[in-house]
Design a protein around this motif. Structure first.
Motif, PDB file in Angstrom:
ATOM      1  N   ARG A   1      49.400  44.493  47.574  1.00  0.00           N
ATOM      2  CA  ARG A   1      49.336  43.156  46.993  1.00  0.00           C
ATOM      3  C   ARG A   1      50.490  42.266  47.445  1.00  0.00           C
ATOM      4  O   ARG A   1      50.369  41.051  47.445  1.00  0.00           O
ATOM      5  CB  ARG A   1      49.317  43.237  45.468  1.00  0.00           C
TER       6      ARG A   1
ATOM      7  N   THR B   1      43.623  34.176  53.394  1.00  0.00           N
ATOM      8  CA  THR B   1      44.678  35.054  52.890  1.00  0.00           C
ATOM      9  C   THR B   1      44.099  36.407  52.488  1.00  0.00           C
ATOM     10  O   THR B   1      42.925  36.521  52.123  1.00  0.00           O
ATOM     11  CB  THR B   1      45.389  34.443  51.675  1.00  0.00           C
TER      12      THR B   1
ATOM     13  N   HIS C   1      44.581  46.503  47.357  1.00  0.00           N
ATOM     14  CA  HIS C   1      45.201  46.590  46.035  1.00  0.00           C
ATOM     15  C   HIS C   1      46.584  47.229  46.119  1.00  0.00           C
ATOM     16  O   HIS C   1      47.498  46.834  45.389  1.00  0.00           O
ATOM     17  CB  HIS C   1      44.308  47.380  45.073  1.00  0.00           C
TER      18      HIS C   1
ATOM     19  N   ASP D   1      49.622  39.650  49.848  1.00  0.00           N
ATOM     20  CA  ASP D   1      48.577  38.686  49.483  1.00  0.00           C
ATOM     21  C   ASP D   1      48.675  37.341  50.212  1.00  0.00           C
ATOM     22  O   ASP D   1      47.651  36.773  50.594  1.00  0.00           O
ATOM     23  CB  ASP D   1      48.589  38.439  47.968  1.00  0.00           C
TER      24      ASP D   1
ATOM     25  N   PRO E   1      47.949  30.462  48.134  1.00  0.00           N
ATOM     26  CA  PRO E   1      46.858  31.435  48.241  1.00  0.00           C
ATOM     27  C   PRO E   1      45.718  31.071  47.294  1.00  0.00           C
ATOM     28  O   PRO E   1      45.938  30.604  46.178  1.00  0.00           O
ATOM     29  CB  PRO E   1      47.518  32.760  47.823  1.00  0.00           C
TER      30      PRO E   1
ATOM     31  N   ALA F   1      42.222  32.342  45.323  1.00  0.00           N
ATOM     32  CA  ALA F   1      41.468  33.501  44.838  1.00  0.00           C
ATOM     33  C   ALA F   1      39.977  33.172  44.845  1.00  0.00           C
ATOM     34  O   ALA F   1      39.579  32.011  44.667  1.00  0.00           O
ATOM     35  CB  ALA F   1      41.913  33.880  43.430  1.00  0.00           C
TER      36      ALA F   1
ATOM     37  N   HIS G   1      44.861  37.700  49.834  1.00  0.00           N
ATOM     38  CA  HIS G   1      44.568  37.511  48.407  1.00  0.00           C
ATOM     39  C   HIS G   1      43.105  37.132  48.208  1.00  0.00           C
ATOM     40  O   HIS G   1      42.430  37.668  47.312  1.00  0.00           O
ATOM     41  CB  HIS G   1      45.481  36.422  47.844  1.00  0.00           C
TER      42      HIS G   1
ATOM     43  N   ARG H   1      40.947  40.210  48.998  1.00  0.00           N
ATOM     44  CA  ARG H   1      41.042  41.229  47.945  1.00  0.00           C
ATOM     45  C   ARG H   1      40.249  40.813  46.713  1.00  0.00           C
ATOM     46  O   ARG H   1      39.505  41.624  46.145  1.00  0.00           O
ATOM     47  CB  ARG H   1      42.509  41.466  47.573  1.00  0.00           C
ATOM     48  N   THR H   2      40.392  39.563  46.309  1.00  0.00           N
ATOM     49  CA  THR H   2      39.716  39.130  45.083  1.00  0.00           C
ATOM     50  C   THR H   2      38.210  39.015  45.278  1.00  0.00           C
ATOM     51  O   THR H   2      37.448  39.198  44.324  1.00  0.00           O
ATOM     52  CB  THR H   2      40.297  37.801  44.575  1.00  0.00           C
TER      53      THR H   2
END
Length: 315
Positions: free
Chosen positions: A188, A228, A185, A191, A104, A106, A230, A233-234
């Motif tokens: 997670r 992803t 969140h 992710d 994954p 970020a 992840h 989200r980031t």
């Protein structure tokens, strides 16, 4: 180790985009840029380079969530036609030819990667480095420029994902932009899950030409890519390293498409207006989010040429 290397001689979706641009900006097998591999941490990052060792400056061209370096080849040609420049267009991690296997990624890795690419290019020679970030690449370029060592920053838009109005326009369904951050969140544990970017982003508004949008959505290197949760989200929960009121690292030019149906310039203005550095706004007439229309396309090249010219010694 990085995934198996492929090149744009093997993967040719990018050729399908060329018909949407004027003949003098089209890129094909006979005038393609040099392909390079740059080792960054555990990843082989693919670079397209329009080498110009006698040019007074270099520009790193950054794509967004529906693109990749080679997809932006007509803009590299536009910029090198407008002024003597060496242009480098990376495939950001997870896009184009830059693959990471199953690891994954970020969003902050994109920032770190581009910042290290700037440092690498600065170490190669003394020429100043400019950044041009398109779409989501605009805020990415801003975050890199905030770290310093960039001579000037050009963006097509500045989309702050902390702004609810921005998230609601960026996502395919506005409600998704409202609930995505808290939902991701809470989940997670999902992710590593990969989803098609076209499920998330409003790829139907990538340009104002439906045929071009269909190409973007179907292109596995760009808009048809899988990312992803992840990464999503980031990104959606990210904040720039420096707030715009404290940004004085370099001058800023925003060349925003005036007919952008995906992220109209009103979404970028709250962030742009707060930037403390010397700044300039140019609206590209008739141009959509991915600008292919005239006169906006020509205006983009002229604005970048004038901006860089003012900032170069004796320019």
């Amino acid at each position: 180790m990085g995934a198996e290397r492929r090149t744009y001689q093997d993967v040719t979706h990018w050729l399908d985009y060329q018909r949407f641009y004027p003949v003098h900006l089209r890129c094909g097998a006979g005038n393609a840029p040099a392909e390079e591999w740059w080792r960054w941490r555990d990843t082989d990052v693919h670079l397209d380079r329009w080498a110009a060792p006698d040019a007074p400056a270099k520009l790193i061209l950054l794509h967004g969530a529906g693109g990749y370096g080679r997809m932006l080849a007509p803009y590299a040609r536009l910029l090198t036609h407008a002024s003597p420049l060496e242009v480098i267009a990376p495939d950001l991690i997870g896009y184009g030819m830059t693959r990471t296997g199953k690891r994954p990624v970020a969003y902050h890795e994109w920032i770190d990667c581009v910042a290290d690419l700037v440092a690498t290019e600065r170490a190669r020679d003394v020429r100043p480095v400019f950044l041009l970030g398109a779409s989501m690449g605009g805020m990415l370029a801003y975050s890199v420029a905030a770290r310093g060592d960039v001579a000037g920053l050009v963006v097509t838009c500045l989309l702050d994902p902390r702004d609810l109005a921005v998230r609601m326009r960026m996502t395919r369904i506005p409600t998704m932009g409202r609930i995505a951050v808290p939902m991701l969140h809470r989940m997670r544990w999902l992710d590593p899950l990969r989803v098609p970017m076209r499920w998330v982003a409003n790829m139907g508004a990538m340009s104002n030409d439906p045929a071009l949008n269909m190409l973007v959505r179907a292109d596995p290197s760009g808009g048809g890519n899988h990312v992803t949760l992840h990464f999503l989200r980031t990104f959606l929960s990210s904040a720039p390293p420096v707030e715009p009121e404290q940004f004085t690292a370099c001058p800023v030019l925003m060349t925003h498409p005036a007919a952008d149906r995906w992220t109209p310039h009103e979404l970028s203005m709250p962030f742009y207006d707060r930037i403390a550095a010397n700044k300039q706004l140019v609206l590209l007439d008739r141009a959509g989010h991915l600008p292919i229309e005239e006169p906006g396309l020509t205006q983009l090249g002229q604005a970048v040429d004038a901006f860089i010219g003012r900032l170069l010694p004796h320019g």
